[in-house]
Design a protein around this motif. Structure first.
Motif, PDB file in Angstrom:
ATOM      1  N   ILE A 186     -30.034 -35.283 -30.942  1.00 13.52           N
ATOM      2  CA  ILE A 186     -29.266 -34.443 -29.612  1.00 13.52           C
ATOM      3  C   ILE A 186     -28.576 -36.689 -29.054  1.00 13.52           C
ATOM      4  O   ILE A 186     -30.299 -37.282 -28.659  1.00 13.52           O
ATOM      5  N   GLU A 187     -27.902 -36.813 -28.098  1.00 15.37           N
ATOM      6  CA  GLU A 187     -28.140 -37.431 -27.752  1.00 15.37           C
ATOM      7  C   GLU A 187     -27.294 -37.817 -26.080  1.00 15.37           C
ATOM      8  O   GLU A 187     -26.281 -37.349 -26.639  1.00 15.37           O
ATOM      9  N   LEU A 188     -27.816 -38.090 -25.550  1.00 11.66           N
ATOM     10  CA  LEU A 188     -26.780 -38.276 -23.446  1.00 11.66           C
ATOM     11  C   LEU A 188     -26.384 -39.635 -23.070  1.00 11.66           C
ATOM     12  O   LEU A 188     -27.081 -40.779 -23.318  1.00 11.66           O
ATOM     13  N   VAL A 189     -25.312 -39.543 -23.805  1.00 11.49           N
ATOM     14  CA  VAL A 189     -24.812 -40.864 -23.245  1.00 11.49           C
ATOM     15  C   VAL A 189     -24.793 -41.337 -21.807  1.00 11.49           C
ATOM     16  O   VAL A 189     -24.806 -40.981 -21.038  1.00 11.49           O
ATOM     17  N   LEU A 190     -25.422 -42.590 -21.685  1.00  5.96           N
ATOM     18  CA  LEU A 190     -25.821 -43.215 -21.026  1.00  5.96           C
ATOM     19  C   LEU A 190     -25.213 -44.148 -20.483  1.00  5.96           C
ATOM     20  O   LEU A 190     -23.971 -44.824 -21.255  1.00  5.96           O
ATOM     21  N   PRO A 191     -25.030 -44.969 -19.450  1.00  2.00           N
ATOM     22  CA  PRO A 191     -23.896 -45.886 -18.777  1.00  2.00           C
ATOM     23  C   PRO A 191     -23.860 -47.283 -20.202  1.00  2.00           C
ATOM     24  O   PRO A 191     -22.924 -47.944 -20.958  1.00  2.00           O
ATOM     25  N   GLN A 204     -21.884 -47.993 -30.914  1.00  2.00           N
ATOM     26  CA  GLN A 204     -23.082 -46.870 -31.067  1.00  2.00           C
ATOM     27  C   GLN A 204     -22.749 -45.640 -31.431  1.00  2.00           C
ATOM     28  O   GLN A 204     -24.713 -45.629 -31.393  1.00  2.00           O
ATOM     29  N   ILE A 205     -21.847 -44.830 -31.804  1.00  2.00           N
ATOM     30  CA  ILE A 205     -21.691 -44.107 -32.369  1.00  2.00           C
ATOM     31  C   ILE A 205     -22.437 -43.859 -33.662  1.00  2.00           C
ATOM     32  O   ILE A 205     -22.797 -43.125 -34.955  1.00  2.00           O
ATOM     33  N   MET A 206     -22.269 -44.982 -34.182  1.00  2.00           N
ATOM     34  CA  MET A 206     -22.022 -45.415 -36.109  1.00  2.00           C
ATOM     35  C   MET A 206     -23.380 -45.632 -35.762  1.00  2.00           C
ATOM     36  O   MET A 206     -23.730 -45.129 -37.244  1.00  2.00           O
ATOM     37  N   ALA A 207     -24.105 -46.215 -35.373  1.00  2.00           N
ATOM     38  CA  ALA A 207     -25.899 -46.594 -35.470  1.00  2.00           C
ATOM     39  C   ALA A 207     -26.852 -45.120 -35.192  1.00  2.00           C
ATOM     40  O   ALA A 207     -27.152 -44.640 -36.207  1.00  2.00           O
ATOM     41  N   TRP A 208     -25.952 -43.858 -34.727  1.00  2.00           N
ATOM     42  CA  TRP A 208     -26.799 -43.220 -34.312  1.00  2.00           C
ATOM     43  C   TRP A 208     -26.613 -42.349 -35.592  1.00  2.00           C
ATOM     44  O   TRP A 208     -27.660 -41.304 -36.227  1.00  2.00           O
ATOM     45  N   MET A 209     -24.848 -42.072 -35.987  1.00  2.00           N
ATOM     46  CA  MET A 209     -25.153 -41.615 -37.318  1.00  2.00           C
ATOM     47  C   MET A 209     -25.828 -41.786 -38.512  1.00  2.00           C
ATOM     48  O   MET A 209     -26.113 -40.946 -39.738  1.00  2.00           O
ATOM     49  N   GLU A 210     -26.154 -43.662 -38.765  1.00  2.00           N
ATOM     50  CA  GLU A 210     -26.236 -44.086 -39.651  1.00  2.00           C
ATOM     51  C   GLU A 210     -28.174 -43.923 -39.598  1.00  2.00           C
ATOM     52  O   GLU A 210     -28.909 -43.092 -40.388  1.00  2.00           O
ATOM     53  N   ASN A 211     -29.065 -43.468 -38.362  1.00  3.61           N
ATOM     54  CA  ASN A 211     -30.201 -43.416 -38.250  1.00  3.61           C
ATOM     55  C   ASN A 211     -30.644 -41.475 -38.300  1.00  3.61           C
ATOM     56  O   ASN A 211     -31.267 -41.491 -39.544  1.00  3.61           O
ATOM     57  N   VAL A 212     -29.446 -40.869 -37.934  1.00  7.60           N
ATOM     58  CA  VAL A 212     -29.744 -38.926 -39.129  1.00  7.60           C
ATOM     59  C   VAL A 212     -29.894 -39.621 -40.005  1.00  7.60           C
ATOM     60  O   VAL A 212     -30.229 -38.398 -40.596  1.00  7.60           O
TER      61      VAL A 212
END
Length: 510
Positions: A186-191, A204-212
């Motif tokens: 889970i990630e909380l979207v911050l400014p 940023q979403i693609m980077a988080w997807m690549e991580n998991v």
């Protein structure tokens, strides 16, 4: 896609620092995707003159590993603008500072949608193409890639419905359950995670997807896998600052030296979080490899599914692989099909690399009576009249399409040999009217406006054959499947033509 420069080009240059790299000193794929999305978005907004958001990013093949100390260069350019969306081409290279050697990392195509303020309707200005041949080609191919996206989506749905006919079945031998690779984060979207419009930054979403996805792949292989390809990021909806993003990843299937990981992104605002009602905002499939010694890829353990969702993912990965292999086959076989649209004209070009002399290919293609041997659309072709050694009239009868009447054509074939070195052999076709071949009741007399072959010699026993056809209403039924993207009949006919030209007919017929 070639390296490019032009008025709508945007470039980003980054020196790779340890903060950008993973534990192995390699540039993280997530960081690269963030930079690519940023550069492409700015190129899109430069053309649109307004805010733009990422709708999708096509399949990506990573060709080179980027390491700390090297320099990455990303170029993005709008290839074509449609009504409210546009295709942006992205070209990524890496340069070694010490040696000065530059290598290509990847090529990608993103689709961006313009987002005006208020209720203002969008109508993007057409792209002014006055550049190189490469730019003009990308402009034409953008329309074809748009059709193929729709085709691949429909082809996937059709194959999934018919998955019981697939040869790949659930393994019988002891294997690893894909459920053991399941990852949730889970990630909380911050400014800092938002773009300049207030929405969560797509990169940023693609980077988080690549991580998991990387974590899921590592759970299967027990080592550090490398991301080799991405099977399209598709953004289904927006998210904003304050949203909770839940990333779910799991191995879909393993194919000996590669593994596919599926990633799903769900978004919740505060109210949705309390009610447990997520928004599905993104999905992607990522292909991983295990880097081995001597550049050979190591193998993954076999996997199986234990749930209905796991079965859907398992079969879906097989379907996606078959679609990818079908697309790659055309490239390996040296056949290229291109579509060009201009005003109310539609033209097709098919390029074939043939292992025979240009003169021999010319002699076979110039005798239209031989075409039924390799073109499945030709039922018969008879010589009507021979004006001279360079011009002949033929009567062609073609197959039926979609249950309608068969079609026939009366054409004049003109052939010309090269005037000087470097000139091509030319075969031109156009419809004519002759009293000796009146229209028949059981067929539709149709027209060929402008068609033919150019044969270029590129070696002692190799030539390039280019087929051109300005599509008319009579020709359209035979090529509309290719234009729409749901048929590969033109590629298949081209391969049949290559086989025909490369066989030694002079020795087999006499």
């Amino acid at each position: 896609l070639e390296p490019f420069s032009g008025p709508v080009e945007v470039q980003m240059c980054q020196s790779i620092l340890p903060m950008h790299a993973n534990h192995q000193g390699e540039l993280g794929a997530g960081q690269l995707l963030k930079w690519m999305d940023t550069t492409a978005c700015l190129a899109a907004e430069r053309h649109a003159g307004m805010a733009c958001v990422t709708a999708s990013m096509d399949d990506i093949q990573f060709e080179e590993t980027v390491r700390v100390g090297q320099v990455i260069n990303i170029k993005a350019r709008v290839n074509r603008a449609f009504n409210t969306s546009m295709e942006v081409g992205i070209y990524v290279t890496v340069q070694d500072v010490l040696s000065g050697v530059t290598k290509r990392v990847c090529v990608a195509f993103s689709t961006f949608v313009a987002k005006p303020t208020g209720t203002h309707k969008v109508s993007l200005k057409p792209l002014d193409i006055q550049g190189s041949v490469g730019e003009m080609l990308e402009y034409s191919l953008a329309s074809e890639r748009r059709r193929l996206r729709l085709y691949n989506e429909q082809a996937f749905k059709n194959l999934m419905k018919d998955y019981n006919n697939l040869q790949d079945k659930k393994p019988v031998a002891p294997v690893v359950s894909t459920e053991l690779t399941r990852v949730e984060s889970i990630e909380l979207v911050l400014p800092p995670h938002a773009n300049h419009h207030g929405n969560t930054f797509g990169g940023q979403i693609m980077a988080w997807m690549e991580n998991v996805a990387t974590v899921a792949a590592s759970r299967l292989c027990g080592c550090y896998p490398s991301l080799g390809a991405v099977d399209m990021f598709r953004f289904r909806g927006p998210s904003s600052v304050g949203d909770r993003l839940v990333f779910k990843a799991m191995v879909n299937n393993a194919f000996q030296t590669s593994v596919e990981v599926g990633v799903r992104v769900e978004a919740y605002n505060c109210e949705e979080w309390n009610e447990g009602t997520p928004r599905h905002i993104n999905s992607a499939s990522m292909i991983y490899y295990i880097p081995g010694r001597d550049t050979e890829k190591q193998t993954f353990p076999e996997v199986t599914y234990t749930t209905l969702d796991g079965e859907r993912r398992f079969i879906g990965s097989i379907v996606r692989k078959r679609i990818r292999m079908h697309a790659e086959l055309t490239c390996v076989l040296q056949v290229g099909v291109y579509v060009h649209e201009e005003a109310d004209k539609l033209s097709l070009k098919v390029e074939m690399k043939v292992k025979t002399t240009a003169c021999y290919a010319f002699s076979l293609l110039a005798d239209l009576r031989l075409r039924p041997q390799w073109d499945q659309n030709y039922l018969s072709c008879e010589e009507v009249e021979k004006a001279d050694e360079e011009e002949t009239i033929y009567h062609i009868k073609c197959t039926t399409v979609n249950g309608s009447k068969s079609r026939d054509f009366v054409v004049l074939l003109s052939k010309r040999q090269p005037c000087k070195n470097g000139d091509p052999y030319v075969i031109a076709l156009r419809s004519v009217t002759v009293a000796t071949v009146p229209p028949e009741e059981n067929s539709i007399r149709s027209e060929v406006k402008c068609a033919g072959f150019l044969v270029h010699e590129i070696g002692y026993s190799t030539c390039k054959v280019s087929y051109y056809n300005q599509v008319t209403s009579g020709v359209l039924p035979y090529v509309e499947g290719n234009i729409a993207g749901w048929s590969k009949s033109m590629e298949e006919t081209a391969m049949s033509c290559i086989t025909f030209l490369e066989q030694d007919l002079l020795t087999t017929q006499f």
